[in-house]
Design a protein around this motif. Structure first.
Motif, PDB file in Angstrom:
ATOM      1  N   THR A   1      -1.325   3.220 -17.535  1.00  0.00           N
ATOM      2  CA  THR A   1      -0.647   4.484 -17.279  1.00  0.00           C
ATOM      3  C   THR A   1      -0.015   4.418 -15.900  1.00  0.00           C
ATOM      4  O   THR A   1      -0.672   4.026 -14.934  1.00  0.00           O
ATOM      5  N   LEU A   2       1.251   4.781 -15.829  1.00  0.00           N
ATOM      6  CA  LEU A   2       1.926   4.851 -14.531  1.00  0.00           C
ATOM      7  C   LEU A   2       2.295   6.306 -14.270  1.00  0.00           C
ATOM      8  O   LEU A   2       2.682   7.026 -15.189  1.00  0.00           O
ATOM      9  N   TYR A   3       2.176   6.712 -13.016  1.00  0.00           N
ATOM     10  CA  TYR A   3       2.414   8.116 -12.663  1.00  0.00           C
ATOM     11  C   TYR A   3       3.736   8.253 -11.932  1.00  0.00           C
ATOM     12  O   TYR A   3       3.978   7.570 -10.945  1.00  0.00           O
ATOM     13  N   ALA A   4       4.593   9.136 -12.462  1.00  0.00           N
ATOM     14  CA  ALA A   4       5.904   9.371 -11.848  1.00  0.00           C
ATOM     15  C   ALA A   4       5.761  10.502 -10.843  1.00  0.00           C
ATOM     16  O   ALA A   4       5.426  11.623 -11.218  1.00  0.00           O
ATOM     17  N   PRO A   5       5.995  10.223  -9.565  1.00  0.00           N
ATOM     18  CA  PRO A   5       5.676  11.224  -8.542  1.00  0.00           C
ATOM     19  C   PRO A   5       6.730  12.307  -8.320  1.00  0.00           C
ATOM     20  O   PRO A   5       6.410  13.361  -7.807  1.00  0.00           O
TER      21      PRO A   5
ATOM     22  N   LEU B   1      11.439   5.154 -11.531  1.00  0.00           N
ATOM     23  CA  LEU B   1      10.396   4.884 -10.534  1.00  0.00           C
ATOM     24  C   LEU B   1       9.243   4.072 -11.142  1.00  0.00           C
ATOM     25  O   LEU B   1       8.836   3.049 -10.564  1.00  0.00           O
ATOM     26  N   PRO B   2       8.704   4.464 -12.298  1.00  0.00           N
ATOM     27  CA  PRO B   2       7.675   3.608 -12.912  1.00  0.00           C
ATOM     28  C   PRO B   2       8.172   2.203 -13.258  1.00  0.00           C
ATOM     29  O   PRO B   2       7.389   1.251 -13.240  1.00  0.00           O
TER      30      PRO B   2
ATOM     31  N   SER C   1      13.593   5.920  -1.046  1.00  0.00           N
ATOM     32  CA  SER C   1      12.356   6.225  -0.327  1.00  0.00           C
ATOM     33  C   SER C   1      11.116   5.711  -1.049  1.00  0.00           C
ATOM     34  O   SER C   1      10.047   5.658  -0.468  1.00  0.00           O
ATOM     35  N   ASN C   2      11.233   5.358  -2.301  1.00  0.00           N
ATOM     36  CA  ASN C   2      10.061   4.889  -3.050  1.00  0.00           C
ATOM     37  C   ASN C   2      10.071   3.397  -3.368  1.00  0.00           C
ATOM     38  O   ASN C   2       9.050   2.840  -3.767  1.00  0.00           O
TER      39      ASN C   2
ATOM     40  N   ILE D   1      18.474  -0.225 -10.660  1.00  0.00           N
ATOM     41  CA  ILE D   1      17.108  -0.216 -11.194  1.00  0.00           C
ATOM     42  C   ILE D   1      17.150  -0.179 -12.719  1.00  0.00           C
ATOM     43  O   ILE D   1      16.625  -1.048 -13.397  1.00  0.00           O
ATOM     44  N   ASN D   2      17.784   0.876 -13.236  1.00  0.00           N
ATOM     45  CA  ASN D   2      17.891   1.035 -14.690  1.00  0.00           C
ATOM     46  C   ASN D   2      19.368   1.148 -15.036  1.00  0.00           C
ATOM     47  O   ASN D   2      19.997   2.161 -14.748  1.00  0.00           O
TER      48      ASN D   2
END
Ligand code: FES
Ligand code: FES
Lengths: 765, 159
Positions: A82-86, A98-99, A138-139, A662-663
């Motif tokens: 599980t990845l958490y998108a902040p 982001l994930p 920033s991430n 990124i995507n």
């Protein structure tokens, strides 16, 4: 004039507007820096498994207090990864992108990953927001680090299990492999053991060479796509709680007005109405304006009760804004020198020796954000706590004010981040959330506050209109030598919205340059709107540059490239992170080549080019249009007679340098969407005000572009491999309007100087 | 009052007959896929199928539904949850940005394809122009519908 206090509106606006400026990256350089101390934290979970949290920019500032951080983790347990998108998802795609960054360094199998929106926890994550195209820059570094660290621990766990050196192991698709023996173990199998290992410090974790990326840069579809096509409840407006009631809030149509009296007793007797009451405003234009709240058993009953409300407003201190009066004042101010913001070289001398000069008066109207999901928020006040479910762009910034308005401590407020049905900057401001909190405080039941579309437009924090008197000249060689931009801004509460700086194009590029600014006092709230500042300045400066190119009888592309000049950083961007003319020239040449600049076009067709730098992105656009013949005469919003002409935008070619992508699917979607949003906005979007009231409040008069007039859009990306990735939600918007305007001139010789261009008779066909 | 939604009959009790279908779906039946965008029949976020025809539900009084079959976005996939090719195209082409308009978009596209499985570009535009997308995903919406129309044309999957 309104007596509302706009300090907190301005604070947020300025924070996000700064991101658009040339010197953005240096001011925010800290966000690129990664704390060299160990920043990842491990925590055990029931049943065994690996849970890795990361502590972050703000946590670093308070490192002493954040010694254990269960938030922001990668979780690997019996259920999988599980990845958490902040950050809030508003349509910019960060819940996916982001994930992806974590998954890349983790070498996880993306098709098996579950992505979950993380909790809102400023103490753990630092500020969580969606704005300023900052989520990626920033991430990027810290999410890579998080993925790589988890990977290193999983590799170490396998090495210990097999008694081999970690350097003999590799990873792929959530597996650790030992080439020598052909053994392999899945991350899930290794998670419990990895969780017993020390977290390696960041110096001891190797990041991938970007050339080895397998996931980043690919076309990856959105993690919520299936839920969306099934119509699952994801948005703020879809929140439903047991015993929930439905609230609506009526404010004065002229902002700043207060409630004198209202037929509250009659309203309370209406079918389905539970309660009705008056709320006093706080005087802060960013939280609670005065009004009447109605709580009902259903949304529609609340709407009906709102319609039956009879309120006598005290408008003594309410807005008196008038667009027509402001236009007259602007025409007068354009004739007078204003405060100098920048004055390089000798503009007057350049003008007196210039071979050809040009002058033009530019005007752009106010526009509304109009995200398709009208503002709403669900709130449950229980005396000693407040729970909020909100589609907001700045969740962590909402908590302190919500606590203050309900007399609670920040720690007593919980905010659940909901997917946002569009943002565009509107939801950086949480007035709707604060209203919900204040209403919930008076209700036994949880309440869902719903704004109507009319509320959403009327009580928007608008993109301010503005005016520019432009003057410039070229020398014997047709080189641009003099430039004056006299800007007449609107100043809500006395402070100019969209303030100009000397760094605005062509600051640092033209020798004799003067920027002046003055302002018209205004009462309505104005704020950050997709690519704030840049979204209007680009139109003015890139159109006027085209005017000078034509005055010099030169090719527009050639003049633009000449102004950009030799490769160098300009506008205060140290460390190569501001605008770089080398990157600018690259995108301009690339877009021109892809669009076939200079090719033979049919009669009444033309191409226009424009470049703009904002949000750390270098973007060039070439538009190809055709213009129909003159039709009937119509009266525009300003009461002038104009001749209608049909505009067709055939192709829009966009070249972007935002570093590595990124995507790719998300990036292309942002480019297409930005082009369509910018075209829609430049064509026909306008909010005018008279008697202190917005004159357009719904989509019948605020006419967003329809599908059938969409142009073909080509999205090209340049990545030289030298730069970190930057955001793409905003920077494509600004250069579209001038590219189209310049193409119109090339097609028919008419220079558009007003946004929307329907004011000059153009409509899309 | 009773209405039929996605194949099931719902008793709405003593509901005000003038309540727009949109709010009945959302507040009374907890079907949140159908969205509120403007309330004046301008944006298409609230589009549902009424006997297979696209209908904006924000101004449509529930009393006018009568015996008609209402289909919302929740009722588009097969009973066993299998997505339609249209929904799958929406996922594969990564159409959505914020996603708020997309239920209405899919419903309008569904109504078009039921009547006309192989629409031309202009027919797609005519059918889809009532649906606004504030995020500007028109190009991908068009391509997703095109993909299904092309499959229908070449006879794949039996239309
Ligand atoms: S909500 Fe019905 S058309 Fe907009
Ligand atoms: S995807 Fe946001 S309104 Fe269409």
């Amino acid at each position: 004039m309104s007596t509302l206090n706009y300090d907190s509106v301005n604070e947020i606006t300025e924070f996000f507007t700064r991101q658009a400026q040339p010197d953005y990256a240096t001011q925010n350089a800290h966000i690129f820096k990664l704390d060299r101390r160990q920043f990842l934290k491990l925590t055990g979970i029931a049943g065994g498994g690996l849970m890795l949290g990361f502590a972050l920019s703000r946590a670093r500032a308070h490192a002493d207090h954040v010694d254990f951080n269960p938030s922001g983790y990668i979780k690997i347990d019996s259920e999988g990864i599980t990845l958490y998108a902040p950050n809030p998802e508003i349509g910019q795609g960060v819940k996916t992108s982001l994930p992806m960054i974590v998954a890349e360094e983790l070498d996880a199998d993306w098709t098996e990953i579950r992505v979950v929106q993380s909790e809102i926890n400023p103490a753990a994550y630092g500020q969580q927001y969606a704005g300023g195209s900052t989520a990626i820059p920033s991430n990027y570094a810290k999410l890579r680090q998080a993925g790589a660290t988890a990977r290193a621990m999983l590799v170490q766990a396998a090495a210990e299990q097999w008694s081999v050196s970690p350097s003999t192991l590799s990873t792929e698709l959530s597996q650790v492999l030992h080439a020598g023996t052909g053994q392999q173990l899945s991350y899930q199998e290794l998670a419990s053991m990895a969780a017993t290992l020390p977290v390696p410090s960041s110096e001891n974790v190797r990041l991938k060479d970007p050339k080895q990326f397998r996931l980043l840069g690919t076309r990856t579809t959105g993690v919520d796509n299936e839920a969306l096509v099934r119509g699952e409840p994801l948005f703020g407006i879809d929140v439903s709680l047991p015993d929930m009631k439905y609230a609506i809030y009526q404010k004065c149509p002229a902002i700043g007005g207060t409630v004198q009296s209202a037929n509250i007793e009659d309203i309370k007797k209406m079918r389905g109405v539970v309660d009705a009451f008056t709320l006093e405003g706080t005087g802060n234009g960013n939280d609670l304006l005065p009004g009447v709240a109605i709580i009902a058993n259903s949304t529609w009953e609340a709407f009906q009760a709102k319609r039956a409300l009879k309120i006598e407003w005290n408008e003594t201190n309410a807005a008196k804004d008038s667009w027509s009066a402001a236009r007259k004042e602007a025409a007068r101010l354009a004739q007078e020198p204003a405060t100098q913001i920048a004055n390089n070289g000798d503009f007057d001398a350049a003008m007196s020796t210039g071979t050809a000069t040009s002058r033009g008066f530019y005007e752009y109207h106010f526009v509304s954000h109009a995200p398709l999901e009208p503002q709403n928020c669900t709130a449950h006040y229980k005396g000693d706590s407040l729970e909020l479910w909100a589609p907001t762009q700045t969740p962590s910034w909402a908590i302190p004010t919500a606590a203050r308005l309900t007399g609670l401590e920040e720690s007593q407020v919980t905010l659940h981040q909901m997917r946002c049905g569009g943002g565009f900057g509107r939801r950086l401001y949480n007035d709707f959330l604060f209203e919900a909190a204040a209403i919930a405080r008076r209700s036994k039941n949880p309440v869902k506050l719903q704004w109507t579309r009319e509320d959403d437009v009327r009580y928007d924090l608008f993109r301010a209109g503005g005016f520019h008197q432009m003057d410039g000249c070229v020398d014997d060689n047709g080189k641009v030598t003099g430039w004056r931009n006299r800007y007449i801004a609107f100043a809500p509460g006395g402070r100019p919205a969209n303030s100009m700086s000397g760094g605005v194009f062509p600051g640092g590029l033209v020798e004799n340059l003067r920027v002046e600014q003055t302002a018209i006092n205004w009462a309505h709230r104005c704020a950050a709107w997709r690519a704030p500042g840049a979204n209007v300045f680009a139109f003015v400066v890139q159109s006027f540059l085209d005017e000078l190119a034509h005055a010099a009888q030169r090719d527009s592309l050639e003049v633009l490239l000449e102004v950009l000049g030799e490769p160098r950083s300009v506008g205060g961007g140290r460390r190569g992170r501001g605008m770089h003319t080398g990157r600018a020239v690259n995108v301009v040449k690339f877009a021109a080549e892809k669009a076939g600049w200079g090719k033979e076009l049919p009669k009444s067709s033309g191409m226009g080019v424009a470049f703009y730098y904002s949000h750390a992105g270098h973007i060039a656009i070439v538009a190809e249009v055709s213009v129909g013949g003159e039709e009937d005469t119509v009266t525009n919003r300003s009461g002038e007679n104009v001749i209608r002409r049909k505009l067709k935008v055939h192709n829009v070619t966009v070249a972007s340098d935002v570093g590595p992508i990124i995507n790719l699917s998300g990036a292309e979607n942002q480019v297409e969407g930005s082009v369509i949003d910018a075209l829609s906005t430049m064509m026909d979007l306008s909010i005018t005000f008279e008697n202190g009231r917005a004159e357009q409040t719904n989509f019948d008069k605020y006419r967003i572009m329809r599908a059938s007039v969409s142009p073909a859009v080509e999205a090209h990306f340049i990545d030289t491999g030298e730069h970190s990735p930057t955001g793409l939600g905003e920077p494509v918007f600004p250069p579209l309007a001038p590219a189209v305007g310049n193409a119109i001139f090339a097609a028919c010789g008419h220079r558009v100087r007003t946004l929307p261009i329907s004011e000059e008779g153009f409509y899309l066909g | 009052m009773k209405i039929n939604v996605n194949g099931a009959t719902h008793d709405l009790g003593e509901i005000n007959p003038r309540t727009p279908l949109l709010w009945v779906l959302r507040d009374h039946l907890s079907l949140f896929g159908t969205k509120y965008g403007c309330g004046i029949s301008q944006c298409g976020a609230c589009t549902v199928l009424l006997n297979g025809e696209a209908m904006k539900s924000c101004l449509y009084p529930v009393s006018a539904v009568g015996d008609a079959q209402v289909t919302t976005i929740e009722g588009v996939a097969a009973k066993d949850g299998t997505l339609t090719r249209l929904q799958q195209a929406w996922i594969d082409l990564d159409v959505a940005q914020c996603g708020y308009c997309q239920a209405g978009q899919i419903i309008s596209a569904e109504a078009l394809l039921r009547k006309n499985p192989t629409p031309t570009d202009d027919e797609i535009y005519a059918a889809m122009d009532p649906n606004l997308c504030r995020c500007g995903t028109y190009i991908r919406i068009h391509n997703a519908i095109k993909r299904v129309a092309d499959e229908n044309k070449s006879g794949q999957n039996g239309g």
